[in-house]
Design a protein around this motif. Sequence first.
Motif, PDB file in Angstrom:
ATOM      1  N   LEU A 199      39.851  40.873  22.065  1.00 47.84           N
ATOM      2  CA  LEU A 199      38.653  41.075  23.132  1.00 47.84           C
ATOM      3  C   LEU A 199      37.311  40.134  22.828  1.00 47.84           C
ATOM      4  O   LEU A 199      37.073  39.515  23.872  1.00 47.84           O
ATOM      5  CB  LEU A 199      38.486  42.514  23.426  1.00 47.84           C
ATOM      6  CG  LEU A 199      39.533  43.201  24.116  1.00 47.84           C
ATOM      7  CD1 LEU A 199      39.198  44.562  24.151  1.00 47.84           C
ATOM      8  CD2 LEU A 199      40.017  42.947  25.519  1.00 47.84           C
ATOM      9  N   GLU A 200      37.067  40.271  21.605  1.00 46.47           N
ATOM     10  CA  GLU A 200      35.848  39.318  21.315  1.00 46.47           C
ATOM     11  C   GLU A 200      36.082  38.102  21.425  1.00 46.47           C
ATOM     12  O   GLU A 200      34.962  37.338  21.941  1.00 46.47           O
ATOM     13  CB  GLU A 200      35.507  39.774  20.034  1.00 46.47           C
ATOM     14  CG  GLU A 200      35.050  40.952  19.784  1.00 46.47           C
ATOM     15  CD  GLU A 200      33.379  41.067  20.149  1.00 46.47           C
ATOM     16  OE1 GLU A 200      32.724  39.957  20.444  1.00 46.47           O
ATOM     17  OE2 GLU A 200      32.985  42.223  20.476  1.00 46.47           O
ATOM     18  N   ASP A 201      37.364  37.637  21.203  1.00 46.27           N
ATOM     19  CA  ASP A 201      37.619  36.022  21.213  1.00 46.27           C
ATOM     20  C   ASP A 201      37.627  35.896  22.969  1.00 46.27           C
ATOM     21  O   ASP A 201      36.884  34.756  23.256  1.00 46.27           O
ATOM     22  CB  ASP A 201      39.075  35.798  20.873  1.00 46.27           C
ATOM     23  CG  ASP A 201      39.358  34.467  20.812  1.00 46.27           C
ATOM     24  OD1 ASP A 201      38.489  33.611  20.483  1.00 46.27           O
ATOM     25  OD2 ASP A 201      40.495  33.949  21.312  1.00 46.27           O
ATOM     26  N   MET A 202      38.213  36.505  23.727  1.00 43.80           N
ATOM     27  CA  MET A 202      38.189  36.616  25.177  1.00 43.80           C
ATOM     28  C   MET A 202      36.771  36.357  25.718  1.00 43.80           C
ATOM     29  O   MET A 202      36.452  35.414  26.661  1.00 43.80           O
ATOM     30  CB  MET A 202      38.912  37.479  25.636  1.00 43.80           C
ATOM     31  CG  MET A 202      40.545  37.133  25.699  1.00 43.80           C
ATOM     32  SD  MET A 202      41.506  38.616  26.091  1.00 43.80           S
ATOM     33  CE  MET A 202      41.088  38.615  27.719  1.00 43.80           C
ATOM     34  N   ARG A 219      32.230  33.331  27.934  1.00 44.50           N
ATOM     35  CA  ARG A 219      30.733  32.951  27.689  1.00 44.50           C
ATOM     36  C   ARG A 219      30.635  31.378  27.690  1.00 44.50           C
ATOM     37  O   ARG A 219      29.683  30.738  28.385  1.00 44.50           O
ATOM     38  CB  ARG A 219      29.871  33.650  26.355  1.00 44.50           C
ATOM     39  CG  ARG A 219      29.666  35.094  26.691  1.00 44.50           C
ATOM     40  CD  ARG A 219      28.965  35.569  25.307  1.00 44.50           C
ATOM     41  NE  ARG A 219      28.543  37.041  25.585  1.00 44.50           N
ATOM     42  CZ  ARG A 219      28.379  37.704  24.414  1.00 44.50           C
ATOM     43  NH1 ARG A 219      28.498  37.280  23.488  1.00 44.50           N
ATOM     44  NH2 ARG A 219      28.019  39.009  24.671  1.00 44.50           N
ATOM     45  N   GLU A 220      31.469  30.621  26.846  1.00 44.38           N
ATOM     46  CA  GLU A 220      31.577  29.296  26.744  1.00 44.38           C
ATOM     47  C   GLU A 220      31.737  28.544  28.118  1.00 44.38           C
ATOM     48  O   GLU A 220      31.157  27.695  28.467  1.00 44.38           O
ATOM     49  CB  GLU A 220      32.484  28.831  25.741  1.00 44.38           C
ATOM     50  CG  GLU A 220      32.014  29.279  24.367  1.00 44.38           C
ATOM     51  CD  GLU A 220      33.239  28.880  23.321  1.00 44.38           C
ATOM     52  OE1 GLU A 220      34.524  28.365  23.649  1.00 44.38           O
ATOM     53  OE2 GLU A 220      32.976  29.175  22.248  1.00 44.38           O
ATOM     54  N   VAL A 221      32.576  29.192  28.771  1.00 42.53           N
ATOM     55  CA  VAL A 221      33.100  28.804  30.105  1.00 42.53           C
ATOM     56  C   VAL A 221      31.657  28.949  30.968  1.00 42.53           C
ATOM     57  O   VAL A 221      31.178  27.740  31.920  1.00 42.53           O
ATOM     58  CB  VAL A 221      34.166  29.316  30.744  1.00 42.53           C
ATOM     59  CG1 VAL A 221      34.406  28.855  32.293  1.00 42.53           C
ATOM     60  CG2 VAL A 221      35.435  28.829  29.919  1.00 42.53           C
ATOM     61  N   LEU A 222      31.120  30.019  31.161  1.00 42.07           N
ATOM     62  CA  LEU A 222      29.792  30.327  31.842  1.00 42.07           C
ATOM     63  C   LEU A 222      28.914  29.120  31.609  1.00 42.07           C
ATOM     64  O   LEU A 222      28.021  29.050  32.208  1.00 42.07           O
ATOM     65  CB  LEU A 222      29.444  31.800  31.738  1.00 42.07           C
ATOM     66  CG  LEU A 222      30.334  32.906  32.340  1.00 42.07           C
ATOM     67  CD1 LEU A 222      29.802  34.329  32.012  1.00 42.07           C
ATOM     68  CD2 LEU A 222      30.050  32.648  34.115  1.00 42.07           C
ATOM     69  N   GLU A 223      28.521  29.012  30.380  1.00 43.83           N
ATOM     70  CA  GLU A 223      27.621  28.035  29.707  1.00 43.83           C
ATOM     71  C   GLU A 223      28.147  26.612  30.519  1.00 43.83           C
ATOM     72  O   GLU A 223      26.982  26.018  30.903  1.00 43.83           O
ATOM     73  CB  GLU A 223      27.450  28.167  28.234  1.00 43.83           C
ATOM     74  CG  GLU A 223      26.722  29.211  27.406  1.00 43.83           C
ATOM     75  CD  GLU A 223      26.788  29.174  26.255  1.00 43.83           C
ATOM     76  OE1 GLU A 223      27.289  28.049  25.537  1.00 43.83           O
ATOM     77  OE2 GLU A 223      26.419  30.344  25.603  1.00 43.83           O
ATOM     78  N   GLN A 224      29.219  26.381  30.294  1.00 43.84           N
ATOM     79  CA  GLN A 224      29.495  25.060  30.822  1.00 43.84           C
ATOM     80  C   GLN A 224      29.330  24.995  32.274  1.00 43.84           C
ATOM     81  O   GLN A 224      29.006  24.066  32.800  1.00 43.84           O
ATOM     82  CB  GLN A 224      30.876  24.736  30.501  1.00 43.84           C
ATOM     83  CG  GLN A 224      31.338  24.275  29.149  1.00 43.84           C
ATOM     84  CD  GLN A 224      32.882  24.101  28.843  1.00 43.84           C
ATOM     85  OE1 GLN A 224      33.690  24.558  29.828  1.00 43.84           O
ATOM     86  NE2 GLN A 224      33.175  23.976  27.617  1.00 43.84           N
TER      87      GLN A 224
END
Length: 144
Positions: free
Chosen positions: A125-128, A133-138
Motif C-alpha cells: 500500500l505504501e508503494d502504491m 504521489r509521483e503521478v500526481l506530481e507529474q
Amino acid sequence: MGWLKIEQVAQETGLTKRTIRYYEEMGLLASPQRSEKGTRLYTEEDIESLRRIMDAKEVLGISLVDLQQFVVFHDLLESYRSHYKGRDEVPGRKEKLIELEQKLGEQLEALDRKLEKMTSFRAELEDMRQRSREVLEQLGSQES
C-alpha cells in the motif's frame, strides 16, 4: 458495583445485543449475572472484555474461533494461577501446562504469519501511495 443492562453495553461498545449474546454463547464473554427476572447484568470488566475482543477481531484480523481459543487459554492460565499457586505438584498439572504452552506456541506462530502478511500488505500500500504521489506530481508539473 454498578450493573449494566445489555442495552447499555450495546450502546457503550457499539455492538448489537445479538452479537453480545452470540459472544456469550461462543464462550468469548463469560455469562453475566442475572436479575431475579432473568435480565442480563454486566460489569465494566465485561465491557473491557468486549473491547479486547473487538480490537483483536478488527485490528488483528483474528477469527472468532481463534478468539474463543484465546479466551479458553486465558481462563485456563488464570485457573492454574489461582488454584495451584503455592501448592505441591498436582497430578496432571504439568502435562496440562505443557499442552497449553504448545497450543499457545501454535497461536503465536499463526499470529506471526498474520503479522508478516499485514506488514507485506502495508508495504504494498505504501508503494502504491508513493507511485500515486509521483503521478500526481507529474500531472501537476505538466499543467504548469
